[in-house]
Motif scaffolding. Sequence first.
Motif, PDB file in Angstrom:
ATOM      1  N   ALA A 190       0.825  -1.213   0.000  1.00  0.00           N
ATOM      2  CA  ALA A 190       0.000   0.000   0.000  1.00  0.00           C
ATOM      3  C   ALA A 190       0.859   1.264   0.000  1.00  0.00           C
ATOM      4  CB  ALA A 190      -0.932   0.004   1.203  1.00  0.00           C
ATOM      5  N   GLN A 191       2.181   1.104   0.244  1.00  0.00           N
ATOM      6  CA  GLN A 191       3.110   2.234   0.260  1.00  0.00           C
ATOM      7  C   GLN A 191       4.298   1.925  -0.644  1.00  0.00           C
ATOM      8  OE1 GLN A 191       2.784   5.184   1.591  1.00  0.00           O
ATOM      9  NE2 GLN A 191       0.831   4.748   2.596  1.00  0.00           N
ATOM     10  N   PRO A 192       4.068   1.817  -1.959  1.00  0.00           N
ATOM     11  CA  PRO A 192       5.160   1.430  -2.869  1.00  0.00           C
ATOM     12  C   PRO A 192       6.302   2.439  -2.915  1.00  0.00           C
ATOM     13  CG  PRO A 192       3.235   2.184  -4.107  1.00  0.00           C
ATOM     14  CD  PRO A 192       2.805   2.059  -2.681  1.00  0.00           C
ATOM     15  N   GLY A 193       6.012   3.688  -2.546  1.00  0.00           N
ATOM     16  CA  GLY A 193       7.064   4.701  -2.568  1.00  0.00           C
ATOM     17  C   GLY A 193       7.938   4.702  -1.336  1.00  0.00           C
ATOM     18  N   LEU A 194       7.573   3.935  -0.324  1.00  0.00           N
ATOM     19  CA  LEU A 194       8.335   3.893   0.922  1.00  0.00           C
ATOM     20  C   LEU A 194       9.578   3.020   0.740  1.00  0.00           C
ATOM     21  CD1 LEU A 194       8.121   4.930   3.871  1.00  0.00           C
ATOM     22  CD2 LEU A 194       7.031   2.762   4.436  1.00  0.00           C
ATOM     23  N   ASN A 195      10.701   3.503   1.239  1.00  0.00           N
ATOM     24  CA  ASN A 195      11.973   2.790   1.095  1.00  0.00           C
ATOM     25  C   ASN A 195      12.013   1.621   2.084  1.00  0.00           C
ATOM     26  OD1 ASN A 195      14.658   1.923   1.022  1.00  0.00           O
ATOM     27  ND2 ASN A 195      15.440   3.979   0.641  1.00  0.00           N
ATOM     28  N   GLU A 242      20.691   9.574  15.773  1.00  0.00           N
ATOM     29  CA  GLU A 242      19.995  10.120  14.612  1.00  0.00           C
ATOM     30  C   GLU A 242      18.481  10.115  14.848  1.00  0.00           C
ATOM     31  OE1 GLU A 242      23.269   8.553  11.311  1.00  0.00           O
ATOM     32  OE2 GLU A 242      21.415   7.433  11.649  1.00  0.00           O
ATOM     33  N   ASN A 243      17.777  10.941  14.086  1.00  0.00           N
ATOM     34  CA  ASN A 243      16.333  11.051  14.211  1.00  0.00           C
ATOM     35  C   ASN A 243      15.637  10.440  13.001  1.00  0.00           C
ATOM     36  OD1 ASN A 243      16.683  12.569  16.597  1.00  0.00           O
ATOM     37  ND2 ASN A 243      16.877  14.457  15.411  1.00  0.00           N
ATOM     38  N   ILE A 244      14.334  10.194  13.158  1.00  0.00           N
ATOM     39  CA  ILE A 244      13.499   9.729  12.048  1.00  0.00           C
ATOM     40  C   ILE A 244      12.254  10.615  12.009  1.00  0.00           C
ATOM     41  CG2 ILE A 244      12.112   7.845  11.107  1.00  0.00           C
ATOM     42  CD1 ILE A 244      13.970   5.885  12.513  1.00  0.00           C
ATOM     43  N   LEU A 245      11.956  11.150  10.828  1.00  0.00           N
ATOM     44  CA  LEU A 245      10.728  11.909  10.625  1.00  0.00           C
ATOM     45  C   LEU A 245       9.838  11.115   9.677  1.00  0.00           C
ATOM     46  CD1 LEU A 245      11.945  15.602  10.197  1.00  0.00           C
ATOM     47  CD2 LEU A 245      10.950  14.530  12.208  1.00  0.00           C
ATOM     48  N   LEU A 246       8.627  10.818  10.116  1.00  0.00           N
ATOM     49  CA  LEU A 246       7.636  10.116   9.304  1.00  0.00           C
ATOM     50  C   LEU A 246       6.563  11.121   8.903  1.00  0.00           C
ATOM     51  CD1 LEU A 246       7.518   6.985  11.581  1.00  0.00           C
ATOM     52  CD2 LEU A 246       8.061   6.891   9.149  1.00  0.00           C
ATOM     53  N   VAL A 247       6.499  11.418   7.613  1.00  0.00           N
ATOM     54  CA  VAL A 247       5.630  12.479   7.110  1.00  0.00           C
ATOM     55  C   VAL A 247       4.603  11.878   6.155  1.00  0.00           C
ATOM     56  CG1 VAL A 247       5.549  14.725   5.962  1.00  0.00           C
ATOM     57  CG2 VAL A 247       7.608  14.048   7.239  1.00  0.00           C
ATOM     58  N   GLY A 248       3.338  12.229   6.338  1.00  0.00           N
ATOM     59  CA  GLY A 248       2.317  11.729   5.419  1.00  0.00           C
ATOM     60  C   GLY A 248       0.921  11.969   5.940  1.00  0.00           C
ATOM     61  N   HIS A 257      16.667  10.755   9.177  1.00  0.00           N
ATOM     62  CA  HIS A 257      16.105   9.949   8.093  1.00  0.00           C
ATOM     63  C   HIS A 257      14.647  10.376   7.918  1.00  0.00           C
ATOM     64  CE1 HIS A 257      19.560   7.176   8.310  1.00  0.00           C
ATOM     65  NE2 HIS A 257      19.433   7.303   9.624  1.00  0.00           N
ATOM     66  N   ILE A 258      14.276  10.753   6.702  1.00  0.00           N
ATOM     67  CA  ILE A 258      12.910  11.198   6.430  1.00  0.00           C
ATOM     68  C   ILE A 258      12.196  10.128   5.611  1.00  0.00           C
ATOM     69  CG2 ILE A 258      11.465  12.969   5.353  1.00  0.00           C
ATOM     70  CD1 ILE A 258      13.721  14.970   5.855  1.00  0.00           C
ATOM     71  N   LEU A 259      11.097   9.627   6.143  1.00  0.00           N
ATOM     72  CA  LEU A 259      10.277   8.621   5.462  1.00  0.00           C
ATOM     73  C   LEU A 259       8.919   9.233   5.175  1.00  0.00           C
ATOM     74  CD1 LEU A 259      11.103   5.545   7.727  1.00  0.00           C
ATOM     75  CD2 LEU A 259      12.042   6.017   5.461  1.00  0.00           C
ATOM     76  N   GLU A 260       8.467   9.124   3.928  1.00  0.00           N
ATOM     77  CA  GLU A 260       7.196   9.730   3.542  1.00  0.00           C
ATOM     78  C   GLU A 260       6.197   8.655   3.158  1.00  0.00           C
ATOM     79  OE1 GLU A 260       5.414  13.242   0.605  1.00  0.00           O
ATOM     80  OE2 GLU A 260       7.543  12.686   0.542  1.00  0.00           O
ATOM     81  N   THR A 261       5.021   8.705   3.779  1.00  0.00           N
ATOM     82  CA  THR A 261       3.921   7.814   3.412  1.00  0.00           C
ATOM     83  C   THR A 261       2.895   8.606   2.622  1.00  0.00           C
ATOM     84  OG1 THR A 261       2.760   8.253   5.502  1.00  0.00           O
ATOM     85  CG2 THR A 261       4.251   6.361   5.445  1.00  0.00           C
ATOM     86  N   THR A 262       2.296   7.961   1.637  1.00  0.00           N
ATOM     87  CA  THR A 262       1.379   8.677   0.747  1.00  0.00           C
ATOM     88  C   THR A 262       0.069   7.905   0.613  1.00  0.00           C
ATOM     89  OG1 THR A 262       2.321   7.538  -1.174  1.00  0.00           O
ATOM     90  CG2 THR A 262       3.266   9.679  -0.601  1.00  0.00           C
ATOM     91  N   GLY A 263      -0.874   8.510  -0.081  1.00  0.00           N
ATOM     92  CA  GLY A 263      -2.114   7.826  -0.408  1.00  0.00           C
ATOM     93  C   GLY A 263      -3.221   8.068   0.593  1.00  0.00           C
TER      94      GLY A 263
END
Length: 264
Positions: A84-89, A106-112, A234-240
């Motif tokens: 459901a998140q094909p763009g996620l690494n 280090e930090n992680i930002l989850l944006v979406g 590290h920036i991770l973006e969820t979409t949809g």
Amino acid sequence: MTRKQTKSLVLLQHHLKNLRLPTILRECEKVAARCATDNVDHLGFLLQLCELELIERERRAAERRLKAAKFPTYKTLETFDFQAQPGLNKLLVSELMRGEFIEQRENILLVGNSGTGKTHLAVALGIAACGQGKRVRFYQVTELITQLMEAREQRELTRLKKQIAKLDLLILDELGYVPASKLGSELLFDVISTAYERFSLIVTTNLPFENWTEVLGSERLTGATLDRLTHRCHILETTGESYRLQDAKRRHTKSSSKRPLLTK
């Protein structure tokens, strides 16, 4: 068992209780019998008992860390729907699960958008960190701000900040859903500033960075917050569309298909 052996066993059980070695106390007779059958020497017998004690202690410690983290639900990476998140690494997420980002501060930002799996990933990363022996705490941002403001009123802010400073990983969920007051924004920034290069943060947000001023109020404060969060990040973006909305639509469609047709 001879009288001497019985006395020795009673004394051994007494000493093990005083030494707080419950696993050895519970398993010693069983392991002794197995070692006698397998012709294992006394050092091998002692080694097996110590290994059992250590395994059980780590299991209990992991349970305590999970309880202290106060996760809202139990989520793992295995149950996350990457299709459901094909763009996620996916490779990066798998690497982050090993917890090296915590060692590196280090930090992680989850944006979406809301409902696209950000909290699921944050909790999964936090649970993995607990299993790696890390001290973790999960907060919704509004919950943390409320606790900080209450602690300030009760003159216990220093104590709360010291508790947070002992963490290895702080998870801040849902930044952006409710605008913070000026004092709330300043207290939140203080926590983020304290964490900078001392321990790791995971932040989930539904807002793009250019809109964070809507929550934090001040452009100056927003800039300073982003500066600290995005350095070594590290920036991770969820979409949809929201998983919950998709599920509701599927259930509605399924329910509608089962309804009998009305005839005149």
